[in-house]
Motif scaffolding. Sequence first.
Motif, mmCIF file in Angstrom:
data_model
loop_
_atom_site.group_PDB
_atom_site.id
_atom_site.type_symbol
_atom_site.label_atom_id
_atom_site.label_comp_id
_atom_site.label_asym_id
_atom_site.label_seq_id
_atom_site.Cartn_x
_atom_site.Cartn_y
_atom_site.Cartn_z
ATOM 1 N N LEU A 140 0.833 -1.197 0.000
ATOM 2 C CA LEU A 140 0.000 0.000 0.000
ATOM 3 C C LEU A 140 0.870 1.251 0.000
ATOM 4 C CD1 LEU A 140 -2.639 -1.076 2.675
ATOM 5 C CD2 LEU A 140 -2.993 -0.910 0.198
ATOM 6 N N LYS A 141 0.403 2.250 -0.734
ATOM 7 C CA LYS A 141 1.036 3.558 -0.739
ATOM 8 C C LYS A 141 -0.014 4.581 -0.316
ATOM 9 C CE LYS A 141 2.277 7.124 -3.986
ATOM 10 N NZ LYS A 141 2.225 7.477 -5.410
ATOM 11 N N TRP A 142 0.306 5.361 0.678
ATOM 12 C CA TRP A 142 -0.623 6.370 1.186
ATOM 13 C C TRP A 142 -0.949 7.378 0.085
ATOM 14 C CZ3 TRP A 142 -0.479 11.676 1.951
ATOM 15 C CH2 TRP A 142 -1.361 12.198 2.903
ATOM 16 N N PRO A 143 -2.227 7.801 -0.073
ATOM 17 C CA PRO A 143 -3.349 7.358 0.742
ATOM 18 C C PRO A 143 -4.211 6.259 0.125
ATOM 19 C CG PRO A 143 -3.966 9.326 -0.458
ATOM 20 C CD PRO A 143 -2.547 9.005 -0.867
ATOM 21 N N ASN A 144 -4.052 5.957 -1.201
ATOM 22 C CA ASN A 144 -5.072 5.070 -1.792
ATOM 23 C C ASN A 144 -4.570 4.198 -2.930
ATOM 24 O OD1 ASN A 144 -4.697 7.056 -3.711
ATOM 25 N ND2 ASN A 144 -6.856 7.224 -4.242
ATOM 26 N N ASP A 145 -3.275 3.951 -3.023
ATOM 27 C CA ASP A 145 -2.746 3.147 -4.122
ATOM 28 C C ASP A 145 -2.360 1.753 -3.652
ATOM 29 O OD1 ASP A 145 -3.050 5.219 -5.846
ATOM 30 O OD2 ASP A 145 -0.925 5.758 -5.967
ATOM 31 N N LEU A 146 -2.583 0.783 -4.532
ATOM 32 C CA LEU A 146 -2.111 -0.588 -4.321
ATOM 33 C C LEU A 146 -0.973 -0.842 -5.301
ATOM 34 C CD1 LEU A 146 -5.674 -1.111 -4.184
ATOM 35 C CD2 LEU A 146 -4.527 -2.806 -2.763
ATOM 36 N N LEU A 147 0.164 -1.297 -4.768
ATOM 37 C CA LEU A 147 1.364 -1.452 -5.571
ATOM 38 C C LEU A 147 1.863 -2.898 -5.524
ATOM 39 C CD1 LEU A 147 3.431 1.705 -4.500
ATOM 40 C CD2 LEU A 147 1.680 1.533 -6.281
ATOM 41 N N ILE A 148 2.564 -3.284 -6.584
ATOM 42 C CA ILE A 148 3.241 -4.575 -6.660
ATOM 43 C C ILE A 148 4.741 -4.312 -6.680
ATOM 44 C CG2 ILE A 148 3.726 -6.574 -8.126
ATOM 45 C CD1 ILE A 148 1.033 -6.817 -6.877
ATOM 46 N N SER A 195 12.743 7.722 2.816
ATOM 47 C CA SER A 195 12.691 9.139 2.488
ATOM 48 C C SER A 195 11.677 9.369 1.374
ATOM 49 C CB SER A 195 14.067 9.639 2.051
ATOM 50 O OG SER A 195 15.001 9.523 3.105
ATOM 51 N N VAL A 196 10.774 10.317 1.591
ATOM 52 C CA VAL A 196 9.723 10.597 0.625
ATOM 53 C C VAL A 196 9.569 12.104 0.434
ATOM 54 C CG1 VAL A 196 8.445 8.486 1.191
ATOM 55 C CG2 VAL A 196 7.919 10.619 2.395
ATOM 56 N N SER A 197 8.857 12.460 -0.619
ATOM 57 C CA SER A 197 8.497 13.853 -0.881
ATOM 58 C C SER A 197 6.984 13.947 -0.979
ATOM 59 C CB SER A 197 9.130 14.347 -2.188
ATOM 60 O OG SER A 197 10.544 14.326 -2.113
ATOM 61 N N VAL A 198 6.412 14.917 -0.293
ATOM 62 C CA VAL A 198 4.980 15.184 -0.360
ATOM 63 C C VAL A 198 4.801 16.463 -1.162
ATOM 64 C CG1 VAL A 198 2.871 15.599 0.937
ATOM 65 C CG2 VAL A 198 4.624 14.080 1.873
ATOM 66 N N SER A 256 0.424 14.677 -3.439
ATOM 67 C CA SER A 256 0.957 13.467 -4.048
ATOM 68 C C SER A 256 2.184 13.024 -3.250
ATOM 69 C CB SER A 256 1.358 13.716 -5.504
ATOM 70 O OG SER A 256 0.234 14.015 -6.304
ATOM 71 N N LEU A 257 2.352 11.723 -3.124
ATOM 72 C CA LEU A 257 3.466 11.168 -2.375
ATOM 73 C C LEU A 257 4.418 10.481 -3.345
ATOM 74 C CD1 LEU A 257 4.621 10.566 0.502
ATOM 75 C CD2 LEU A 257 3.378 8.399 0.401
ATOM 76 N N ARG A 258 5.697 10.823 -3.245
ATOM 77 C CA ARG A 258 6.717 10.221 -4.095
ATOM 78 C C ARG A 258 7.896 9.797 -3.245
ATOM 79 N NH1 ARG A 258 3.043 10.334 -6.943
ATOM 80 N NH2 ARG A 258 2.746 11.311 -9.001
ATOM 81 N N ARG A 259 8.553 8.734 -3.678
ATOM 82 C CA ARG A 259 9.765 8.329 -2.982
ATOM 83 C C ARG A 259 10.892 9.282 -3.375
ATOM 84 N NH1 ARG A 259 11.731 2.145 -3.029
ATOM 85 N NH2 ARG A 259 11.705 2.496 -5.278
ATOM 86 N N ALA A 260 11.648 9.769 -2.396
ATOM 87 C CA ALA A 260 12.708 10.740 -2.673
ATOM 88 C C ALA A 260 13.857 10.065 -3.399
ATOM 89 C CB ALA A 260 13.187 11.363 -1.365
#
Length: 321
Positions: free
Chosen positions: A168-176, A276-279, A317-321
């Motif tokens: 899961l990726k906040w707030p509403n994504d399902l990832l593989i 580490s992430v970027s919002v 939006s949430l992204r991995r830094a």
Amino acid sequence: MTDPIRLLRELDAQHFTSGTAIAERLGISRASVSNALAQAEQFGLLLERRSGVGYRLSEPIDWLDAHTITQYLPSDSVLSISIVDTLESTNRQLLKTPHHGQVLASEWQTGGRGRLGRRWLAALGGGLMFSVAWQFNGGPAQLAGLSLAVGTLVAQTLQAAGVSTIGLKWPNDLLIQQGTDFAKVGGILIEMQGDALGPAQVVIGIGLNIAFPSHWQSELDQSAASLQAAGLRYQRNELLGRLLSNLEAGLMQFAQSGFAPLLPQWEALNVWQQQSVSVISPDGSTQNGVLLGLAADGALRLNTPSGEILIHTGDVSLRRA
């Protein structure tokens, strides 16, 4: 104009079916059959054509069937399932007259969308696109963390179906997980109506890629994955039935206890925990930090150089830094 999906239902992957036979069975012209089936590729399908013989699907389609799906629900279920071939959006349709427990699934959506208005793509027969209407007696304040709860329930259902790499990726994504990276396989869109004091009418839209045409990847702004490639053991009808059964039980529990009991389960599925992430805000401003997890109401806990802050969903939006 002839509906292509109506004609595609006349085909299978085992035998060739002549265009003349289809035309006679449906009471349309042979030219209408040819023109409609020429649109198969826009649905992500490939057809085999043989002159004088007819048409055959290159891969079988597991068409959705309400009776089959209902077999996976408990006997006291309040869910009522409707299935249509084509619709602009299952969420938009249910929002017009939401009734508690109503489920609407569409084989094809012409205006499917995700969060922030993004377009949602899924091949005909290669995905699940459905919405569930649910009434909560409290107002919107009672619904904090609902999308996260739904994501947890969906991910746990997929794990039980053999998809061990789901996250899961906040707030509403399902990832593989694919190597060291992740690709999107599903998303959740929640919309609501109602007064501040309740009741709140909620429509929960869920889209999942069971199989995804590789040539569609160029149309997306992020990598997409398929559940089949990740080990999915269920066919579409069984998967939808089991998802609905788990969602119904989970939504009843959420109405009583909120998101807090599911918080540890969500964090166990969080693909970027302690990373580490970027919002990114709609105005382009960015908050960088380490993702610590969630607060009890589902807000994102971000450890920044200035200290810990909370990020509520909004339109970020949430992204991995």
